[in-house]
Write an enzyme that holds these catalytic residues in place. Sequence first.
Site, PDB file in Angstrom:
ATOM      1  N   TYR A  91       2.428 -32.266  19.523  1.00  0.00           N
ATOM      2  CA  TYR A  91       3.102 -31.853  20.921  1.00  0.00           C
ATOM      3  C   TYR A  91       3.418 -30.397  20.758  1.00  0.00           C
ATOM      4  O   TYR A  91       3.620 -29.807  22.059  1.00  0.00           O
ATOM      5  CB  TYR A  91       4.220 -32.541  21.416  1.00  0.00           C
ATOM      6  N   LYS A 109       5.181 -43.563  11.593  1.00  0.00           N
ATOM      7  CA  LYS A 109       3.902 -43.939  11.357  1.00  0.00           C
ATOM      8  C   LYS A 109       3.514 -43.438   9.836  1.00  0.00           C
ATOM      9  O   LYS A 109       2.584 -43.000   9.423  1.00  0.00           O
ATOM     10  CB  LYS A 109       2.905 -43.654  12.414  1.00  0.00           C
ATOM     11  N   ASP A 166       3.871 -48.956  15.372  1.00  0.00           N
ATOM     12  CA  ASP A 166       3.170 -50.090  16.131  1.00  0.00           C
ATOM     13  C   ASP A 166       4.255 -51.489  15.845  1.00  0.00           C
ATOM     14  O   ASP A 166       4.179 -52.062  17.102  1.00  0.00           O
ATOM     15  CB  ASP A 166       1.677 -50.268  15.565  1.00  0.00           C
ATOM     16  N   ASP A 195       7.682 -40.564  22.697  1.00  0.00           N
ATOM     17  CA  ASP A 195       7.477 -40.454  24.252  1.00  0.00           C
ATOM     18  C   ASP A 195       6.801 -41.828  24.743  1.00  0.00           C
ATOM     19  O   ASP A 195       7.309 -42.394  25.785  1.00  0.00           O
ATOM     20  CB  ASP A 195       6.087 -39.426  24.162  1.00  0.00           C
TER      21      ASP A 195
END
Length: 417
Positions: free
Chosen positions: A153, A223, A274, A298
């Site tokens: 971002y 992740k 996830d 987000d």
Amino acid sequence: MQIHQSTTVQMKEGALVVPNHITVPYIEGDGIGHEITEVALTVLDAAISFAYGKAKSIVWKEVLAGQKAFDRVGTYLPDETLENITASKIAIKGPLATAVGKGMRSLNVALRQQLDLYVCLRPVRYFTGVPSPVKNPQLVDMVVFRENTEDIYAGIEWKSGTEEVRKVITFLSQEMNVKNIRFPKTSAIGIKPVSEDGSKRLIKAAIDYALYHNRSSVTLVHKGNIMKFTEGGFRSWGYELARDDYGATQNVKGVWEISRGTNPPLIIKDCICDAFLQNILVKAADYDVIATLNLNGDYVSDALAAQVGGIGIAPGANINYSTGMAIFEATHGTAPDIAGKNMANPLSMILSGEMLLRYIRWNEAADLLISCIEKTIADGYVTADFYHLMQQDGHEATLLGTREFSQHLVRTMGKPL
Ligand code: NAD
């Protein structure tokens, strides 16, 4: 109008100093901003007045941003607005529109970057009676710390087909021996900076919050199995910080914990993003304070908000805990489809104000506000967004407009609960 120092929140020796009577700037916002900000400030004033009488007060000072600023002074984010917020340390804002395709930067991003508001703080809890798509929404009680300044971002990217992207791809393939850009001629490229400094200051804020509020765990959501140096770095730096700065140790089961004397220890754990998005649906009670990177944060905060009733009730804040600077804001957008119709749910803005009150430790007013919101919703008084869902579910409800809902809240405050 200059804001006088004695009426503003200050940061002294790492702690906020809050006078009893303070001036706080507010940005009204575009679209529904006008409606929800006006009523939110009235409700906050009422909570302060019921809690403290005349002993404490906030003077709300309007500062311009967005369309209103452009119409009045010809710029979307006047320097004076940033100066006022900087001088006051804290501010509250309604949603601001981002014009698509006109080259205007997001004002929200500009505010976060210019004031280095590195924590995006989103508490997510359930209020009994709010329509929810999940079976046990009451199990969701989490506080998300989303890193606000780094990650993909950061806005470092080059468009496909440009001279710039060709240069980057040539550098990567010729000098860095990168072989796996699948379609080099048509690729766009984005860069994902994640630093030890940026990760540790965010995770420190989450651990300090969990210790102060006596929460049970901090989960590092990442992740790192795929992005080993960036997201994996975030995870490793988190455990390193917990061990080196907070004395965390591994218990007999290998779980990291920070001792709190006779109280149960604060657990530090991690989860792959996830899996985390599955787990919040199937075992939400396992999670409490969450620390995560910008993009994960987000997704995670919107998914959690949906579980407890959606964006009409999702508050947030952008904070720099070192300077004390904080902007509290409704997390949704300007809702142009319902603007000017007295239909918007003002709770996201009111709950952002509740976060502001707690930030300055005016907890009695914040507690009063929460109990009145709980009672109002439990009694079935709601705005259109909740009303239609409650009707579909066969629950009795009374439909109120934005103004009437807020007046109802204020009336509830005046009665013993
Ligand atoms: P949005 O959040 O404005 O609206 C999405 C849907 O949610 C709409 O149907 C809207 O009616 C509904 N909704 C939103 N807030 C509500 C409330 N308080 N009560 C009841 N219903 C509500 O998203 P969008 O339409 O994608 O964005 C509109 C504008 O807002 C865009 O310019 C976008 O850039 C901007 N935006 C600003 C912020 C911010 O200032 N923090 C955040 C997101 C979007």
